[in-house]
Design an enzyme around this catalytic site. Structure first.
Site, mmCIF file in Angstrom:
data_model
loop_
_atom_site.group_PDB
_atom_site.id
_atom_site.type_symbol
_atom_site.label_atom_id
_atom_site.label_comp_id
_atom_site.label_asym_id
_atom_site.label_seq_id
_atom_site.Cartn_x
_atom_site.Cartn_y
_atom_site.Cartn_z
ATOM 1 N N THR A 49 0.821 -1.328 -0.074
ATOM 2 C CA THR A 49 -0.066 0.118 -0.018
ATOM 3 C C THR A 49 0.846 1.426 -0.073
ATOM 4 O O THR A 49 0.722 2.093 -0.780
ATOM 5 C CB THR A 49 -0.975 -0.022 1.143
ATOM 6 O OG1 THR A 49 -1.436 -1.362 1.354
ATOM 7 C CG2 THR A 49 -1.938 1.093 1.002
ATOM 8 N N ARG A 50 1.845 1.417 0.880
ATOM 9 C CA ARG A 50 2.776 2.492 0.844
ATOM 10 C C ARG A 50 3.607 2.802 -0.212
ATOM 11 O O ARG A 50 4.198 3.974 -0.417
ATOM 12 C CB ARG A 50 3.945 2.204 2.061
ATOM 13 C CG ARG A 50 2.973 2.607 3.446
ATOM 14 C CD ARG A 50 4.127 2.564 4.707
ATOM 15 N NE ARG A 50 4.160 0.986 4.953
ATOM 16 C CZ ARG A 50 5.143 0.678 5.560
ATOM 17 N NH1 ARG A 50 6.020 1.412 5.871
ATOM 18 N NH2 ARG A 50 5.380 -0.725 5.838
ATOM 19 N N MET A 51 3.642 2.129 -1.313
ATOM 20 C CA MET A 51 4.300 2.117 -2.699
ATOM 21 C C MET A 51 3.296 3.484 -3.441
ATOM 22 O O MET A 51 3.816 4.143 -4.172
ATOM 23 C CB MET A 51 4.569 1.121 -3.621
ATOM 24 C CG MET A 51 5.318 -0.053 -3.052
ATOM 25 S SD MET A 51 6.905 0.623 -2.484
ATOM 26 C CE MET A 51 7.737 0.755 -4.145
ATOM 27 N N LYS A 52 2.217 3.588 -2.846
ATOM 28 C CA LYS A 52 1.031 4.618 -3.434
ATOM 29 C C LYS A 52 1.192 4.257 -5.007
ATOM 30 O O LYS A 52 1.354 5.282 -5.856
ATOM 31 C CB LYS A 52 1.577 5.959 -3.350
ATOM 32 C CG LYS A 52 1.391 6.211 -1.770
ATOM 33 C CD LYS A 52 1.218 7.709 -1.622
ATOM 34 C CE LYS A 52 0.886 7.906 0.011
ATOM 35 N NZ LYS A 52 1.600 7.679 0.858
#
Ligand code: UD1
Ligand code: MG
Length: 248
Positions: free
Chosen positions: A15-18
């Protein structure tokens, strides 16, 4: 004689890779993150490699360069122990199995070979790769007794204050006796702070059986660093670029 397999966990979204792309198929110098991990496993002697995929698995399978790997699907992410359980049909026979993560492109064949050699020399049934870090926040902690002997690996969310003081972290990478891994997976429960099947619990299960569970500590955490966001992707790319320059 040697039969070394590898299971690489790559079911998460990241998720944090956006980004629209699953994390493990982000590229550094043209290669997917997980392709670097596959290279390291092969370089350490792994003959059979199985990837546990989930989120956008068809994209992952299409993007990966290596063709000679197997895939198993984990439809629901119920934890690292559950992910390895999904690869149960791959865990046949004798020999050893490496467990790796698809988002740690800095792991090298050399480090995995050192892990394998330590594991064999000590006669261990399972050896987790660990490292000393300045900030262990969020990671599983390696707990040792006053003589430095391995006791257990405890997740941050399950750890007490004394355990949180340990700066030795679980990298998420292991080498197991395949047969004992198979048996330990059947004994995992979700009785913990996150309600997940924790792979690190297999260390305790194996130790409680009277077999040797141990941690091999790296003096430098670079090789085990995972990529969770775009900044970490850029940092990993820089390290890989520098490594290529020194070795060419
Ligand atoms: C895990 C370890 C922790 C260690 C850390 C190192 C457990 C319970 N904890 O924590 O001790 O310090 O890694 O980074 O193992 N994955 C799946 N399916 C799942 C769950 C995870 O494929 O059901 C994959 C994820 O895509 C990811 C990797 O396994 O690549 C790690 O999962 P994550 O949930 O991030 O584990 P951590 O909580 O970071
Ligand atoms: Mg993680």
């Amino acid at each position: 004689m040697e039969q070394l397999k590898a299971i690489i966990l790559a079911a998460g979204k990241g998720t944090r890779m956006k980004s629209e792309l699953p994390k493990v198929v982000h590229r550094i110098d043209g290669q997917c993150l997980v392709d670097y991990v596959i290279d390291a496993a092969k370089g350490a002697g792994a003959k059979d490699i199985c990837l546990v995929v989930g989120y956008k698995h068809e994209v992952v399978e299409a993007e990966i360069s290596h063709q000679d790997v197997q895939y198993v699907l984990q439809t629901e992410q119920l934890g690292t122990g559950h992910a390895v359980k999904c690869a149960g049909d791959f865990l046949t026979g004798e020999g050893e199995t490496l467990i790796l993560f698809g988002d740690t492109p800095l792991i090298t064949a050399g480090t995995l070979k050192r892990l394998k050699e330590y594991h064999r020399e000590k006669g261990n049934t399972v050896t987790v790769l660990s490292a000393m870090v300045d900030d262990p926040t969020g990671y599983g902690r390696i707990i040792r007794d006053e003589n430095g002997n391995f006791i257990k690996s405890v997740e941050h969310k399950d750890a007490n204050e004394a355990e949180l003081a340990s700066h030795e972290i679980n990298s998420g990478m292991y080498i197991f006796d395949t047969k004992e891994l198979r048996q330990a997976l059947d004994l995992l429960t979700t009785d913990n702070a996150q309600g997940e099947y924790y792979l690190p619990d297999t260390l305790t299960i194996i130790k409680n059986k009277g077999l040797k569970a141990d941690a091999f500590a790296l003096e430098n955490a670079e090789d085990i660093t995972g990529v969770n966001d775009q900044q970490q992707l850029a940092e990993a790319a820089k390290i890989i670029d520098e490594r290529k320059k020194t070795h060419s």
